[in-house]
Structures are given as structure tokens and as C-alpha cells.
Enzyme design. Sequence first.
Site, short mmCIF file in Angstrom:
data_model
loop_
_atom_site.label_atom_id
_atom_site.label_comp_id
_atom_site.label_asym_id
_atom_site.label_seq_id
_atom_site.Cartn_x
_atom_site.Cartn_y
_atom_site.Cartn_z
N LYS A 112 0.70 -1.22 -0.17
CA LYS A 112 -0.18 -0.54 -0.25
C LYS A 112 0.76 1.24 0.17
O LYS A 112 0.34 2.27 -0.64
CB LYS A 112 -1.20 -0.18 1.28
N LYS A 195 -7.70 -10.42 -8.88
CA LYS A 195 -9.51 -10.72 -8.15
C LYS A 195 -9.72 -9.37 -8.16
O LYS A 195 -9.44 -8.27 -8.02
CB LYS A 195 -9.05 -10.86 -6.71
N LYS A 198 -11.89 -2.98 -5.02
CA LYS A 198 -12.41 -1.68 -4.81
C LYS A 198 -11.36 -1.07 -5.04
O LYS A 198 -11.71 0.16 -5.57
CB LYS A 198 -13.33 -1.51 -3.49
#
Length: 332
Positions: A112, A195, A198
Site C-alpha cells: 500500500k 481479483k 474496490k
Amino acid sequence: KHRVLSGMQPSADSLHLGNYLGALVNWVRMQDEYDAVFFIPDLHAITVPQDPAELARRTRVTAAQYIAGGVDVDKCTLFVQSQVPEHAQLAWVLNCITGMGEAARMTQFKDKAQKQGSDHASVGLFTYPILQAADILLYQPHGVPVGEDQRQHVELSRDLANRFNSRFGETFQVPEAFIQKESAKIYDLQNPTAKMSKSAESPAGLINLLDDPKTVAKRIKSAVTDTETEIRYDRENKPGVSNLLTIYSAISGTPVEKIVSDYEGKMYGHLKVDLAELVSGHLAPIRERANELLSDPAELDRLLAHGAHKAREIASATLADVYSKVGFLPYR
Ligand code: ATP
Ligand code: MG
């Protein structure tokens, strides 16, 4: 009843089909068998920049989707993390028993932080797993149902629980990670080896829980498949078709093999048309109920406040024990 705890970030305008089939459906199943605690981790959401009005809106939208998807506020405890101040309070204590090196080993931070540009990543993003440990340990749960991606964070929670217990005396239940192996993993419709997420760059590969039938049909019709014509399950060579079969099976409850034999000799287009109808039909009542909940934000806020109150009864008892064990004076 054993207690379990789980949450999903309000980090997008809607949950997607992966969140629903991979997580929410399991939550709904668990609320009968377990003392279930579900929450919306808005404290976690601000570890990356958020627009304040958007965050508030997304928190309500996420709550509405939990409930519309089947989370029953009478059977479980549903709340918003920031309304239970004990999360931040316990996180501080846990920060103080976590080593820098130990925190630096968390791979999600590395991923991240890279997305943020390493110099821009916040200290909050760095300590994210420690706040997550606080979320878990406050409720003394037996298990934490999570995806494989969260295994390392649950491991940290276990380490911190054991460390606190041995340093200050028995305080925390050491939680198990319930890795949901059998639950459906849904892939991006445009990029079926990644996958559904969001934080995907484009919404074209997502189906959101609040999408109308037109959007659902468009997304499924344009789903990437392959140049063959045979409908069969083969994740390696036919990830696109396999993903459509997974979604079909998860929603209809029909085993994949049965679907494959039903569609023998038919074209991808047939499968897509039927799947679009199946998905839209399934999502319609969820969308309707979510919109109904969102049309009365005051009532929704009241439900959440009630949940926060229930959560605090558990969380404040754990925190009081922790504070006293570390040597903080009682506040009366
Ligand atoms: P982000 O991109 O912000 O990480 P996300 O879409 O991965 O968002 P999370 O909030 O990280 O969603 O995950 C919430 C829950 O949904 C977790 O239990 C996770 O395992 C599950 N989940 C997320 N994506 C999928 C997917 N594609 N298929 C099945 N389960 C999923
Ligand atoms: Mg994720």
C-alpha cells in the site's frame, strides 16, 4: 456461543460481488451459529487520504449494504469503528508493545505504501495492523474470518495478545484466523487473473452490489473470455469463463459441474445472458433494501449508534482491564 469478528473498509462507493460472495454471505451464515461482531473500519480508511463528505457517505452506504445483504442487527453487533473510542485507545497501548522491525515486516504496508509513493505513506498506514489487532483483541473473539491476505495481520494480533498476557497477566483471548478456503474468490471481469477489487483502476471489471440490471448486463456481456467456444471450468487456461461459472455457482447454489453440463454445446453468449439475469435478479432486493435504508439516514444512524453502544459494553470492559494492568490510575 463463540464470538467472531469481521469488517470491510468503506473505501469505495459500493461493495462489489467479490466482497459479497467472498465475505458478506459468510457473515450472514455465521450470525446464527456465533456471537458475531461486524464493524465498518473508518479509522482504517483514513490511513490513506479521504474526502470527509465522501467518507461519511461511504460509511453509511457500506452499513446499508451489510444490512441489505443480510446482516441482522438483532442477531449480531454492527457498528462503526470511530464510534467506539476503545479501538484507538487500545491501539495506543499495543503500539507501545510492538517492535519497529515487527511492524515493518507487514507486507500489506509495503504494497500500500508503494501505491502512495513511499514518502507519502502515513504513519497511520504503518501502524494499521496494530489498530487491527486492537479491533480484534477488544472483543475477545475465538476466531476472525478473513481472506488469505489477512493471515499475517491476525498472526500479529496473536503475537501481541500472547506478549501482553505474559508481560501483564492473562488478559486477551488469543484469536484463531478462520481462513475461508471454501468461499468464492471472484476475479475482475476485464482482467480475470486479478481479483475483483474496490481499488481496481477501472470499474469495467467490477459488479457492484448497487448496480442496476443494465449495468450488470453490460459488464457481464463485455467480460473477457477466450477464443475457444467450449464452456468448461479451467482456471489456468480459461480464467474468464471459469470466473463466470464461479459467480453462477455461488449465486445459484448449483455445482459448477452441473452448470457445465447444462451448457454443453451452447455459446458463451448464452451463459452471459443467463448469468446477467441471475445476478440482477439476486441483487435487485439488496439494492432496493439498501436504497430504502439510505433514504432515511437518521434511522440508519440510530441503528449504528445502538450497535456502537452494544460494542462498547464489551470493548470498555477489556480496555479497563488493560489500563489497570499497565498501571494507569482508575478514572471514576
Ligand atoms: P481493497 O482493494 O481496498 O483492498 P477489496 O475489494 O480487496 O478492497 P477488502 O475491504 O480488502 O476489499 O476486503 C473485504 C472482504 O472482502 C475481505 O474478507 C476479503 O477477503 C473479501 N474480498 C475482497 N475481494 C474479494 C474477491 N475478489 N473475491 C472474494 N472475496 C473478496
Ligand atoms: Mg483488499
